[in-house]
Scaffold this motif. Structure first.
Motif, PDB file in Angstrom:
ATOM      1  N   PHE A  45      45.080  35.609  53.796  1.00 19.76           N
ATOM      2  CA  PHE A  45      44.626  36.937  54.051  1.00 19.76           C
ATOM      3  C   PHE A  45      45.575  37.707  54.902  1.00 19.76           C
ATOM      4  O   PHE A  45      45.973  39.006  54.596  1.00 19.76           O
ATOM      5  CB  PHE A  45      43.169  37.021  54.969  1.00 19.76           C
ATOM      6  N   SER A  46      46.082  37.240  56.015  1.00 22.41           N
ATOM      7  CA  SER A  46      47.206  37.713  56.776  1.00 22.41           C
ATOM      8  C   SER A  46      48.580  38.043  56.015  1.00 22.41           C
ATOM      9  O   SER A  46      49.031  39.085  56.143  1.00 22.41           O
ATOM     10  CB  SER A  46      47.501  37.038  57.956  1.00 22.41           C
ATOM     11  N   LEU A  47      48.914  37.102  55.021  1.00 23.36           N
ATOM     12  CA  LEU A  47      50.079  37.312  54.146  1.00 23.36           C
ATOM     13  C   LEU A  47      49.606  38.533  53.207  1.00 23.36           C
ATOM     14  O   LEU A  47      50.597  39.240  53.448  1.00 23.36           O
ATOM     15  CB  LEU A  47      50.504  36.273  53.710  1.00 23.36           C
ATOM     16  N   GLY A  48      48.853  38.594  52.801  1.00 26.31           N
ATOM     17  CA  GLY A  48      48.239  39.635  51.868  1.00 26.31           C
ATOM     18  C   GLY A  48      48.067  41.052  52.547  1.00 26.31           C
ATOM     19  O   GLY A  48      48.320  42.087  52.193  1.00 26.31           O
ATOM     20  N   LEU A  49      47.678  41.254  53.779  1.00 29.58           N
ATOM     21  CA  LEU A  49      47.589  42.180  54.527  1.00 29.58           C
ATOM     22  C   LEU A  49      48.818  42.824  55.042  1.00 29.58           C
ATOM     23  O   LEU A  49      49.129  44.048  54.965  1.00 29.58           O
ATOM     24  CB  LEU A  49      46.741  41.793  55.728  1.00 29.58           C
ATOM     25  N   GLY A  64      40.141  24.958  47.233  1.00 31.04           N
ATOM     26  CA  GLY A  64      41.147  25.338  47.778  1.00 31.04           C
ATOM     27  C   GLY A  64      41.964  26.495  47.399  1.00 31.04           C
ATOM     28  O   GLY A  64      42.533  27.576  48.047  1.00 31.04           O
ATOM     29  N   GLY A  65      42.217  26.465  46.040  1.00 33.05           N
ATOM     30  CA  GLY A  65      42.747  27.198  45.208  1.00 33.05           C
ATOM     31  C   GLY A  65      41.979  28.718  45.077  1.00 33.05           C
ATOM     32  O   GLY A  65      42.684  29.891  45.083  1.00 33.05           O
ATOM     33  N   ILE A  66      40.814  28.436  45.177  1.00 36.12           N
ATOM     34  CA  ILE A  66      40.090  29.752  44.804  1.00 36.12           C
ATOM     35  C   ILE A  66      39.896  30.553  46.136  1.00 36.12           C
ATOM     36  O   ILE A  66      40.023  31.555  46.413  1.00 36.12           O
ATOM     37  CB  ILE A  66      38.495  29.324  44.536  1.00 36.12           C
ATOM     38  N   VAL A  67      39.642  29.718  47.255  1.00 34.74           N
ATOM     39  CA  VAL A  67      39.770  30.318  48.639  1.00 34.74           C
ATOM     40  C   VAL A  67      41.063  30.882  49.190  1.00 34.74           C
ATOM     41  O   VAL A  67      41.107  32.072  49.639  1.00 34.74           O
ATOM     42  CB  VAL A  67      39.347  29.238  49.965  1.00 34.74           C
ATOM     43  N   VAL A 126      44.393  36.054  49.525  1.00 32.19           N
ATOM     44  CA  VAL A 126      45.677  36.872  49.479  1.00 32.19           C
ATOM     45  C   VAL A 126      45.231  38.329  48.649  1.00 32.19           C
ATOM     46  O   VAL A 126      45.983  39.132  49.002  1.00 32.19           O
ATOM     47  CB  VAL A 126      46.716  36.085  48.668  1.00 32.19           C
ATOM     48  N   ILE A 127      44.219  38.293  48.056  1.00 33.13           N
ATOM     49  CA  ILE A 127      43.611  39.509  47.414  1.00 33.13           C
ATOM     50  C   ILE A 127      42.849  40.433  48.037  1.00 33.13           C
ATOM     51  O   ILE A 127      42.615  41.522  47.824  1.00 33.13           O
ATOM     52  CB  ILE A 127      43.196  39.166  46.068  1.00 33.13           C
ATOM     53  N   PRO A 181      42.784  41.629  51.158  1.00 31.79           N
ATOM     54  CA  PRO A 181      43.304  42.767  51.887  1.00 31.79           C
ATOM     55  C   PRO A 181      43.539  44.063  50.808  1.00 31.79           C
ATOM     56  O   PRO A 181      43.199  45.033  51.328  1.00 31.79           O
ATOM     57  CB  PRO A 181      44.503  42.282  52.429  1.00 31.79           C
ATOM     58  N   SER A 182      43.960  43.677  49.766  1.00 27.33           N
ATOM     59  CA  SER A 182      44.408  44.721  48.968  1.00 27.33           C
ATOM     60  C   SER A 182      43.176  45.483  48.289  1.00 27.33           C
ATOM     61  O   SER A 182      42.981  46.551  48.320  1.00 27.33           O
ATOM     62  CB  SER A 182      45.028  44.119  47.496  1.00 27.33           C
ATOM     63  N   ILE A 183      42.075  44.674  48.039  1.00 25.81           N
ATOM     64  CA  ILE A 183      40.821  44.975  47.368  1.00 25.81           C
ATOM     65  C   ILE A 183      40.232  46.047  48.606  1.00 25.81           C
ATOM     66  O   ILE A 183      39.769  47.192  48.433  1.00 25.81           O
ATOM     67  CB  ILE A 183      39.955  43.963  47.023  1.00 25.81           C
ATOM     68  N   ILE A 184      40.145  45.505  49.813  1.00 29.67           N
ATOM     69  CA  ILE A 184      39.570  46.294  51.001  1.00 29.67           C
ATOM     70  C   ILE A 184      40.414  47.583  51.099  1.00 29.67           C
ATOM     71  O   ILE A 184      39.771  48.761  51.081  1.00 29.67           O
ATOM     72  CB  ILE A 184      39.532  45.468  52.301  1.00 29.67           C
TER      73      ILE A 184
END
Length: 180
Positions: free
Chosen positions: A12-16, A76-79, A84-85, A87-90
């Protein structure tokens, strides 16, 4: 459960905080995934990037999926992918619902131009790191030059460039040009 939360939070932080896509993400992946959490080695991340380049989808999403999968299987792959996606969606949802003419604001256009410059610098840094760690002999330099020239002067797909580079790597290692 703790590892799943850590996977989500890290991705999440990497995506953000990453602008510019998967390649701009390399320095942060190196710091978070390789150095901090030890979820993958540099070689593994480069392999994930190469595979991600050949498979449909976004490199960052593919890499998150691979690393999450190797840490905790399918869940794990799903989580990691959701991490990663998210932040973009938000962000896109907020922008779409709040600002109808977002790009018409002059300060937004200037901010995005500044971000583009920063992304270019991150990509140059990532390329420099990749160069130092992977171009170690004449054979790897030749593979690099061949791939570079084909990508610049032909319409060869990156999938074929990765496949060709792999084949050349095998040939050069069999002939003794590249030592394992």
């Amino acid at each position: 459960m703790k590892l799943l939360w850590q996977l989500y939070k890290t991705w999440f932080s990497l995506g953000l905080f990453t602008f510019g896509g998967g390649y701009a993400m390399l320095p942060m992946i190196q710091r978070e995934i390789i150095e901090k959490h030890h979820w993958a080695t540099e070689e593994e991340v480069m392999d994930y990037y190469a595979i991600g380049q050949c498979t449909p989808g976004i490199i960052a999403v593919n890499t998150a999926t691979f690393i999450g999968y190797y840490q905790k299987g399918i869940i794990g792959g799903i989580v990691a992918t959701l991490g990663v996606i998210s932040p973009s969606i938000i962000i896109i949802t907020i922008i779409a619902s709040v600002l109808t003419n977002f790009m018409e604001y002059e300060w937004v256009a200037h901010a995005l131009k500044g971000i583009n410059v920063a992304v270019c610098m991150l990509m140059i840094n990532a390329i420099s790191n990749l160069w130092q760690k992977n171009i170690k002999n004449i054979a790897s330099f030749l593979i690099f030059i061949i791939a570079l020239l084909l990508s610049l002067f032909t319409g060869v797909s990156t999938v074929w460039l990765v496949i060709l580079s792999g084949i050349l790597g095998v040939i050069f290692s069999k002939t003794g040009w590249i030592k394992s």
